[in-house]
Structures are given as structure tokens and as C-alpha cells.
Design a protein around this motif. Structure first.
Motif, PDB file in Angstrom:
ATOM      1  N   ARG A  11       1.397  -0.984   0.044  1.00 55.57           N
ATOM      2  CA  ARG A  11      -0.144  -0.116   0.141  1.00 55.57           C
ATOM      3  C   ARG A  11       0.663   1.540   0.068  1.00 55.57           C
ATOM      4  N   TRP A  12       0.632   2.307  -0.434  1.00 54.22           N
ATOM      5  CA  TRP A  12       1.328   3.377  -0.854  1.00 54.22           C
ATOM      6  C   TRP A  12       0.414   3.893   0.047  1.00 54.22           C
ATOM      7  N   GLY A  13       1.384   4.340   1.599  1.00 56.81           N
ATOM      8  CA  GLY A  13       0.363   4.443   2.327  1.00 56.81           C
ATOM      9  C   GLY A  13       1.184   4.653   3.411  1.00 56.81           C
TER      10      GLY A  13
ATOM     11  N   MET B 195       7.366  -1.966   0.748  1.00 54.66           N
ATOM     12  CA  MET B 195       8.094  -0.230   1.053  1.00 54.66           C
ATOM     13  C   MET B 195       8.047   0.702   0.074  1.00 54.66           C
ATOM     14  N   ASP B 196       6.703   1.911   0.224  1.00 59.69           N
ATOM     15  CA  ASP B 196       6.313   2.560  -0.885  1.00 59.69           C
ATOM     16  C   ASP B 196       7.673   3.577  -0.855  1.00 59.69           C
ATOM     17  N   ILE B 197       7.172   4.726  -1.539  1.00 57.12           N
ATOM     18  CA  ILE B 197       8.384   5.414  -1.667  1.00 57.12           C
ATOM     19  C   ILE B 197       8.339   6.096   0.089  1.00 57.12           C
TER      20      ILE B 197
ATOM     21  N   VAL C 203      10.594  15.004 -10.044  1.00 56.94           N
ATOM     22  CA  VAL C 203       9.278  13.493  -9.948  1.00 56.94           C
ATOM     23  C   VAL C 203       9.183  13.853  -7.991  1.00 56.94           C
ATOM     24  N   TRP C 204       9.242  12.874  -7.187  1.00 52.81           N
ATOM     25  CA  TRP C 204       9.069  12.648  -5.812  1.00 52.81           C
ATOM     26  C   TRP C 204       9.400  13.585  -5.181  1.00 52.81           C
ATOM     27  N   PRO C 205      10.904  13.180  -5.800  1.00 57.08           N
ATOM     28  CA  PRO C 205      12.526  14.083  -4.973  1.00 57.08           C
ATOM     29  C   PRO C 205      11.938  15.447  -5.741  1.00 57.08           C
TER      30      PRO C 205
ATOM     31  N   ASN D 278      11.101  -1.533  -9.312  1.00 55.45           N
ATOM     32  CA  ASN D 278      11.924   0.021  -9.884  1.00 55.45           C
ATOM     33  C   ASN D 278      10.251   0.363 -10.688  1.00 55.45           C
ATOM     34  N   ASP D 279      10.073   1.065  -9.961  1.00 57.45           N
ATOM     35  CA  ASP D 279       8.750   2.266 -10.159  1.00 57.45           C
ATOM     36  C   ASP D 279       9.163   3.927 -11.641  1.00 57.45           C
ATOM     37  N   MET D 280       8.169   3.950 -11.764  1.00 60.65           N
ATOM     38  CA  MET D 280       8.351   5.407 -12.504  1.00 60.65           C
ATOM     39  C   MET D 280       9.717   5.311 -13.719  1.00 60.65           C
ATOM     40  N   ASN D 281       9.387   4.653 -13.769  1.00 59.67           N
ATOM     41  CA  ASN D 281      11.055   4.026 -14.958  1.00 59.67           C
ATOM     42  C   ASN D 281      10.821   4.189 -16.639  1.00 59.67           C
TER      43      ASN D 281
ATOM     44  N   SER E 293       8.958  -4.936 -12.416  1.00 60.67           N
ATOM     45  CA  SER E 293       9.384  -3.259 -13.591  1.00 60.67           C
ATOM     46  C   SER E 293       8.089  -3.013 -13.346  1.00 60.67           C
ATOM     47  N   ARG E 294       8.120  -1.885 -13.554  1.00 64.00           N
ATOM     48  CA  ARG E 294       6.142  -0.967 -14.091  1.00 64.00           C
ATOM     49  C   ARG E 294       6.500  -0.414 -15.890  1.00 64.00           C
ATOM     50  N   ALA E 295       7.936   0.366 -16.255  1.00 65.26           N
ATOM     51  CA  ALA E 295       8.001  -0.478 -18.124  1.00 65.26           C
ATOM     52  C   ALA E 295       8.810  -0.966 -18.204  1.00 65.26           C
TER      53      ALA E 295
ATOM     54  N   ILE F 239       6.717  -8.155 -14.224  1.00 61.60           N
ATOM     55  CA  ILE F 239       6.356  -6.696 -14.230  1.00 61.60           C
ATOM     56  C   ILE F 239       4.700  -6.631 -13.539  1.00 61.60           C
ATOM     57  N   TRP F 240       4.442  -5.481 -13.170  1.00 60.05           N
ATOM     58  CA  TRP F 240       3.489  -5.565 -12.218  1.00 60.05           C
ATOM     59  C   TRP F 240       2.205  -4.194 -13.241  1.00 60.05           C
ATOM     60  N   THR F 241       0.921  -4.837 -14.028  1.00 62.65           N
ATOM     61  CA  THR F 241       0.527  -3.744 -14.443  1.00 62.65           C
ATOM     62  C   THR F 241       0.406  -2.216 -14.835  1.00 62.65           C
ATOM     63  N   GLY F 242       0.768  -2.309 -13.119  1.00 63.90           N
ATOM     64  CA  GLY F 242       0.916   0.006 -13.013  1.00 63.90           C
ATOM     65  C   GLY F 242      -0.328  -0.488 -12.747  1.00 63.90           C
ATOM     66  N   ASP F 243      -0.900   1.195 -12.729  1.00 60.66           N
ATOM     67  CA  ASP F 243      -2.117   1.966 -11.544  1.00 60.66           C
ATOM     68  C   ASP F 243      -3.331   2.241 -11.879  1.00 60.66           C
ATOM     69  N   ASN F 244      -4.178   0.255 -12.370  1.00 60.38           N
ATOM     70  CA  ASN F 244      -5.842   0.548 -12.452  1.00 60.38           C
ATOM     71  C   ASN F 244      -6.093   0.659 -11.323  1.00 60.38           C
TER      72      ASN F 244
ATOM     73  N   GLY G 246      -7.179  -3.268  -7.049  1.00 61.80           N
ATOM     74  CA  GLY G 246      -7.620  -2.061  -7.754  1.00 61.80           C
ATOM     75  C   GLY G 246      -6.322  -1.312  -7.149  1.00 61.80           C
ATOM     76  N   PHE G 247      -5.334  -0.246  -7.704  1.00 63.46           N
ATOM     77  CA  PHE G 247      -4.618   0.840  -6.867  1.00 63.46           C
ATOM     78  C   PHE G 247      -5.878   2.133  -7.252  1.00 63.46           C
ATOM     79  N   GLY G 248      -6.485   2.266  -7.419  1.00 64.18           N
ATOM     80  CA  GLY G 248      -6.956   4.112  -7.225  1.00 64.18           C
ATOM     81  C   GLY G 248      -8.515   3.198  -6.730  1.00 64.18           C
TER      82      GLY G 248
ATOM     83  N   ASN H 104      -1.730  -7.293  -3.289  1.00 63.40           N
ATOM     84  CA  ASN H 104      -2.653  -6.449  -2.821  1.00 63.40           C
ATOM     85  C   ASN H 104      -2.165  -5.016  -2.705  1.00 63.40           C
ATOM     86  N   HIS H 105      -2.007  -4.120  -3.703  1.00 60.72           N
ATOM     87  CA  HIS H 105      -1.370  -2.568  -3.770  1.00 60.72           C
ATOM     88  C   HIS H 105      -2.884  -1.690  -3.921  1.00 60.72           C
ATOM     89  N   ALA H 106      -2.608  -0.406  -3.171  1.00 61.16           N
ATOM     90  CA  ALA H 106      -3.427   0.559  -3.675  1.00 61.16           C
ATOM     91  C   ALA H 106      -2.481   1.499  -3.553  1.00 61.16           C
TER      92      ALA H 106
HETATM   93  O1  MIG Z   1       3.407   8.285  -8.948  1.00 64.22           O
HETATM   94  O2  MIG Z   1       5.426   5.076  -5.150  1.00 64.22           O
HETATM   95  O3  MIG Z   1       2.011   2.923 -10.073  1.00 64.22           O
HETATM   96  O4  MIG Z   1       2.500   1.607  -7.841  1.00 64.22           O
HETATM   97  O5  MIG Z   1       2.540   3.224  -5.411  1.00 64.22           O
HETATM   98  C1  MIG Z   1       3.221   7.609  -8.838  1.00 64.22           C
HETATM   99  C2  MIG Z   1       4.058   6.066  -5.353  1.00 64.22           C
HETATM  100  C3  MIG Z   1       3.866   6.129  -8.379  1.00 64.22           C
HETATM  101  C4  MIG Z   1       2.874   4.709  -8.972  1.00 64.22           C
HETATM  102  C5  MIG Z   1       3.236   3.731  -9.148  1.00 64.22           C
HETATM  103  C6  MIG Z   1       2.678   2.978  -7.310  1.00 64.22           C
HETATM  104  C7  MIG Z   1       2.784   3.854  -6.422  1.00 64.22           C
HETATM  105  C8  MIG Z   1       2.640   5.454  -6.865  1.00 64.22           C
HETATM  106  N1  MIG Z   1       3.682   5.332  -7.353  1.00 64.22           N
END
Ligand code: MIG
Length: 680
Positions: free
Chosen positions: A181-183, A209-211, A286-288, A322-325, A434-436, A447-452, A483-485, A508-510
Motif C-alpha cells: 500500500r502506498w501509505g 515499502m512504497d516511496i 519527480v517525487w524528490p 522499480n517504478d517511474m521508469n 518493474s513498471r516500464a 512486471i506489474w500492470t501499474g495503476d489500475n 485495484g490501485f485507484g 494487493n496494492h492500493a
Molecule cells: O506517482 O510510489 O505505479 O504503484 O504506489 C505515483 C507511489 C508513483 C506509481 C506506482 C504505484 C506507487 C506510486 N507510484
């Protein structure tokens, strides 16, 4: 048979691992027409009314891709609606199943944006277009019955996979059930998740562990305030049978004193901008905040960044995502400056409606093509082919424009991690996904299929995507379960785990801010326990079938028509799928359903599982078997029950759950000898 056409002077993506000499003669008529020239690349193929097209890996719509446009251009796209043409993956392999001829496969080995119009603009025309005419194209055929009576469709997919190399195999524990879970922000957040899963006896094997675990979103840091003694925390979790899987983002924060930033800058390892001066790399937020982006196309930079994973490996970490790639860019410095100027220019203006919309859109700065065109990577001259935009330097290196090779950025990030990890931990299997991605990435990770989103149509999309992904080599894959969103519902989550329990990656991710969806939160959690336990009971089958697909370049998930080739109905089934050699899945994909229609292309045995009375009982009693004849059926599948089908004369290996202690991949797979569920 594989025929290789080399057009112009292509960029070498390294997606193909076998050296296939290229053809000198023109393309035979059966395979459509090439036009390559000043205007780029065009391949066109005339479609007969009932021709079907499969493939394209992670993409939208159904298993049969006909009737839509798809564009391979790795996209940070959180809205997977039907109007979209690109998701995070760029998987340029299609299988054409003509009504009247033998099927054939085509792989377009090209690193940039490429468009597939599959009977959309004209219903009887398939066209593939790209801006550059420099490309390797592979046509793949197989004669019926040639290779040990293997179906030609499967033989073609296998030949494609032999061409592009063996799929990534994850560690055994990564076949377990995983929660994300992002959170989750602190070690205590994670402790609580684990304790609550254990409290409800729902098996759990990993927490992501998300960001928020990082200090200011800096890669390879762990915030000491949130994780006071990280190494001990990793060990504490491992003792409880929980693997921690931190996220790694592509952007590196610009901050003096941050070693990754300083080293990368000093060594010239970040991607350049238009100035082609490595002392002033491309900058975007980006996030940072403002970041530079490692030049994953440069082998030295790849090694340097990959070796950074060591700090986490040394803390006992054995999995990464690996995300945001793509890479995802919130805004570039240049883009922001221009937008501010533009907004300023509207001051005191009486805006017309057109100006107003243009004013409003000027703040939309993310993932701009102009920004991608302003990033440059270094490769050697030979790799670049006609893509070089500079003269070779003293080491024979040239720059290529990011936009032209966009789809290989994320793949090379995953490659960077995979290659270093292999050296750093030669005796250990490490989870990596990875995402990309693009073709070739399947060798380095899943890979996972991203933000469904938590909507029923995305449950159905999950099912369809598994077919294309497997054709393209992405065996270790799955969707954000539940479902993510958006806010999930108990019923949607229940139906989703009834499907995801069969996907090799089961997570399971949200999204932050959505309703919490850890399984222990829902009423009557025993019903969730029973489904997760079903995953564990089926592990011997799931793992063996995955390994078979991975080692034989086969598919773990297949459209029904791939096996029942003579059955016209089977070819059009979009809501059922074959899983391994013995199973067919027909999950419930709609709300408030007490059952569904199912088409059986042969006699099959329906197996039902789940229900709160089932949790913890012996495996024999956990499944109910019923034989059904070939044909159409309405089957009863109330919400708490799931079903799968055993093919005629086949069997499925199942395990008993351990009588005491934790249920996990290890205790199940090393426990009592597996038994078989045989078709009735
Ligand atoms: O801009 O790291 O697809 O799984 O939870 C969003 C936060 C960035 C996108 C990923 C998602 C992850 C989220 N990330």
C-alpha cells in the motif's frame, strides 16, 4: 521458421539474443507489405473478416486485439480507459491468426514509438507505422504438427521467446501472497499489517515499502526516523516469515551531499540535455523534487546504479520493485519556466474561450513529448545505427535522443539492477519487477500492470492482459489486486483474489488516500483466508507450471483458442483463460453475480473452493469436484466461492497446509508430498 529483415541501420535494442542472418529477398506477399523510406516505416496487412490478432503484451482491450489502435510508447498512465493507446509496456510482438492460412508472428524490434492500427481506421487493414525506417523485423511461422504435434500458435510464440531469451524466474517466496500500500510510512505501520494478517490467520509472505520509507524520496536511503534500526527490522520481519520489498524510482534527487547525486554527476552518468554536456544533465522533477536521470543506456552508468542496490541487499533485503521508469516526469525545469512565462502573459488580459483553455492547459506539464525530446543518452556508435545525433567522441560514443529510444529506458533500469544483483548475490534469488518494460525486460525481472483502479472492468482487463504478457515472455506478472485507484469493495476484492490467486505475482496494492484494502479489514475475514489458502494449496501446480513455461519458453496463461484451435467458439472467448496445462479459469467478473455462463470446449471437471467453513480444513475437503460435459453451462458461483476447471483427463497437484506454524511457500512446498486432483 524465423525470417529476419534488417531495414536501414537500426538501433540495437539487444532484445534479440540469437543471431539470425537477415534475408536478402523481398518480403513474400503472404506476409503483407513493407514500405520504408523518408516518411518512416509502414507495414500493412490485409485482414480477412475473421482474422484474429493476439499479442502486444501489456496493453488495453481484450485478448484479440482487433478493432483498436495501440501505440508502444511506455507511458506513466494512471487512467486505463479504453480511449488510451499506451500503457507502461512496449511489447511489439503480434500473432496473426488468419481465417484461411497458417498463423504467423511478427516482432518489430524497434526502441521508439510505434503504432499498431489493427482494423481501426479501416476494418480490413492492419498497419504498423513508425517514424524511423531503421528496424529489425522478424516473421515467425510454424507448420502444423511439425514440432511434436505442438500447435502452430504455440510453436510461434515459443520461437519468438527463443529469439528473445528465457524469462525471469523469481525466488520461491515470491509465489506467496503479498501486501502493499502506498501509505505505509513507518516500521510500526508494517508491524501492524503483519500482526493483523497473522491475527486472522491469513497467510502473508511479503510487505512492500512504497516511496515513504526513503529520506526525501532519495533512492538507496532509509529514513532513520521511520525505521530507527532498519537492519534489525528486516531481520525481525524475516524471522516472522515476511520479506520486505522496497521501491526504487528512476529519478535521483539533486542535493549536494547526497552520494548518488554527487557520484553520478562527477562521473557523467546522468542523461544529458540538449547541450550534450554531462556536467549539466537533464533536469526534471519527480517525487524528490528536481532530479537527474541515470543514463541506463550507458553500460558503465548501468553498473554504477545497479551496484547501489547493495546497501539494501546488505541490510537483508531480497526484493525490489522499480517504478517511474518510463521515465515519469512531473515537470522539467524548462517546461516550468515556459509555463510561468505563459501564465504571466495572461495577466490583465481579457481571455477569449480558446485562450482560457490554453491558459488552463499550460499547467499540465507531466510526461511531455518535448521534454523526452530534450533528453539524450550515450551509446557506442554501433548500437546507435542511424539513431546517432552526434559525432563519435574519443571512445567511439555517440548520443541518441531519448524520444527515439524511449521504450528501452525502463528496460535498461531493470537490467541495471538485475545484472548487478546477480553479481552481488550470485547464490540468492532476488525478487525484481518493474513498471516500464519492453521486449528483453522479461529476462531481467517481472512486471506489474501499474495503476489500475478498483472497478470491475479492470478485473476483466487483468484477465485479458495475462495472455498478451505471457506471449511476450512476462511470466512473472500480475495486477494490483483489488485495484490501485478508487475505493475497493469487499465483493470486488473477493472476486479479484479469486483470479489473482492464479497469477504468479499475487500482490494487493492500493493508492494513498483510497479505502484500506488489507484483507483482514473486511467482514467475515475467514472467507478471504480460504481463498488465500487456496493459493497455497495450489502452489505445487502453480510453481511447476510456471517453471515449465519459463524453462520451455511456453505460456503459463493462454487464450482458449491456442489449445482448441479447431473450435471457432473457443477462439472468441475473452472471459476465460487456460492456466498451465491442466486448468481453465472462468472467474466471475461482475458485481452481484450468483454465477456465470461458461463455455467448455471439452468435458471438464469444475472445482469450487472457498467459503468460510473451508478455512483450515484438509485439502481434500477444501475442493468440491463436479464433472460437466462439453458445451455451455450456467454455473453457480456465489461471491465467497471461486471455481476453476480441470481439463479432461488431466490432473492438478495440490498440497496439504501445515497443521501448525505459519503457512508460507516454504512450509507448503516442503511439507507433505503433493497429491493430485484428478479430472472426474
Ligand atoms: O506517482 O510510489 O505505479 O504503484 O504506489 C505515483 C507511489 C508513483 C506509481 C506506482 C504505484 C506507487 C506510486 N507510484
Amino acid at each position: 521458421m524465423v525470417k529476419h529483415y534488417k531495414l536501414g541501420n537500426p538501433f540495437e535494442t539487444e532484445s534479440v539474443v540469437v543471431d539470425v542472418p537477415f534475408e536478402n529477398e523481398a518480403l513474400s506477399e503472404t506476409f503483407g507489405k513493407f514500405q520504408a523510406g523518408e516518411n518512416g516505416f509502414l507495414w500493412s496487412y490485409k485482414l480477412s473478416r475473421n482474422d484474429r490478432i493476439f499479442g502486444l503484451g501489456e496493453s488495453l482491450h481484450g485478448m484479440n486485439k482487433r478493432g483498436h489502435v495501440y501505440e508502444s510508447f511506455c507511458a506513466d498512465e494512471p487512467n486505463h480507459t479504453e480511449d488510451k493507446v499506451s500503457l507502461y509496456g512496449a511489447h511489439n510482438f503480434i500473432l496473426i491468426v488468419p481465417e484461411k492460412f497458417q498463423p504467423f508472428g511478427v516482432y518489430f524490434d524497434y526502441p521508439g514509438r510505434i503504432r499498431f492500427d489493427i482494423g481501426f481506421t479501416k476494418r480490413d487493414e492492419l498497419t504498423v507505422t513508425a517514424e524511423k525506417a531503421d528496424m529489425h523485423v522478424y516473421f515467425i511461422t510454424a507448420e502444423n504438427g511439425s514440432e511434436n504435434s505442438e500447435k502452430p500458435h504455440l510453436a510461434i510464440c515459443r520461437l519468438f521467446r527463443e529469439l528473445t531469451g528465457a524469462s525471469y524466474i523469481p525466488p520461491e517466496w515470491a509465489f506467496g501472497y503479498m501486501q502493499s500500500r502506498w501509505g505505509y510510512r513507518t516500521a510500526d505501520d508494517i508491524r501492524q499489517v503483519v500482526a493483523r494478517y497473522r491475527g486472522k490467520n491469513i497467510p502473508l509472505e511479503a510487505v512492500f515499502m512504497d516511496i515513504d520509507y526513503m529520506t526525501e524520496y532519495k533512492d538507496f536511503t532509509v529514513d532513520p526516523n521511520k525505521y530507527p534500526d532498519f537492519k534489525n527490522f528486516v531481520a525481525e520481519m524475516k524471522d516472522m516469515g515476511i520479506h520486505l520489498v522496497p521501491i526504487i524510482d528512476a529519478g535521483v534527487k539533486i542535493q549536494s551531499g547526497y552520494d548518488v547525486y554527487e557520484e553520478g554527476l562527477k562521473k557523467g552518468y546522468f542523461s544529458a540535455d540538449r547541450k550534450l554536456d554531462l556536467s549539466y544533465p537533464f533536469t526534471a522533477a519527480v517525487w524528490p523534487g528536481l532530479c537527474h536521470f541515470p543514463d541506463f543506456f550507458n553500460p558503465e552508468a548501468r553498473k554504477w546504479f545497479g551496484d547501489k542496490y547493495k546497501v539494501l541487499l546488505d541490510a537483508g533485503i531480497d526484493g525490489f520493485w522499480n517504478d517511474m521508469n518510463e521515465p515519469a516526469l512531473f515537470y522539467s525545469r524548462e517546461g516550468l519556466e515556459q509555463a510561468l512565462l505563459k501564465i504571466e502573459s495572461y495577466k490583465n488580459k481579457n481571455m477569449g474561450i480558446g485562450e482560457y483553455f490554453s491558459f488552463r492547459d499550460s499547467t499540465n506539464l507531466s510526461n511531455k513529448i518535448e521534454d523526452y525530446k530534450n533528453i539524450f543518452h550515450q551509446v557506442d556508435e554501433k548500437t546507435a545505427g542511424n539513431f546517432a545525433v552526434s559525432k563519435p567522441d574519443h571512445d567511439g560514443k555517440v548520443f541518441v535522443n531519448h524520444y527515439d529510444v524511449h521504450n528501452y529506458f525502463g528496460t535498461n533500469m531493470t537490467r541495471s539492477a538485475a545484472e548487478s544483483i546477480r553479481q552481488l548475490e550470485p547464490n540468492k534469488d532476488i525478487l525484481l519487477f518493474s513498471r516500464a518494460s519492453s521486449i528483453g525486460a522479461h529476462r531481467y525481472g517481472g512486471i506489474w500492470t501499474g495503476d489500475n483502479e478498483s472497478i470491475w472492468s479492470h478485473l476483466k482487463l487483468n484477465l485479458a492482459q495475462m495472455a498478451g504478457l505471457n506471449m511476450c515472455g512476462f511470466l512473472y506478472s500480475g495486477a494490483d489486486t483489488g485495484g490501485f485507484g478508487f475505493n475497493t469493495s469487499r465483493e470486488l476484492m473477493m472476486r479479484w483474489i479469486q483470479l489473482s490467486l492464479f497469477t504468479p505475482l499475487f500482490r494487493n496494492h492500493a493508492c494513498d488516500g483510497t479505502r484500506n484494502q488489507e484483507l483482514y479489514l473486511f467482514e467475515d475475514s475467514k472467507e478471504f483466508q480460504a481463498v488465500i489458502e487456496t493459493r497455497y494449496r495450489l502452489l505445487p501446480y502453480i510453481k511447476a507450471q510456471f517453471m515449465k513455461a519459463a524453462t520451455e519458453n511456453g505460456m503459463y496463461f493462454k487464450p482458449i483458442g491456442f489449445e482448441f484451435t479447431d473450435d471457432e467458439r473457443a477462439w472468441d472467448i475473452e472471459d476465460q483463460i487456460l492456466c498451465g496445462e491442466s486448468m481453465m479459469l472462468a472467474p466471475v467478473l461482475e458485481p452481484n453475480a450468483r454465477g456465470r455462463y461458461v463455455y467448455l470446449p471439452e468435458d471438464m471437471t469444475m472445482v469450487s473452493f472457498g467459503g468460510d467453513e473451508k478455512a483450515g480444513v484438509s485439502t481434500d475437503k477444501a475442493f468440491e469436484l463436479k464433472k460437466l460435459p462439453k458445451g455451455d453451462h450456467w454455473i453457480e458461483v456465489p461471491a465467497e466461492k471461486g471455481v476453476f476447471f480441470i481439463r479432461n483427463g488431466r490432473e492438478v497437484e495440490v498440497a496439504e497446509l501445515p497443521e501448525s506454524g505459519v503457512v508460507n511457500t516454504q512450509s507448503v512446498l516442503n511439507g507433505t508430498l503433493p497429491r493430485t486432483l484428478r479430472a472426474l
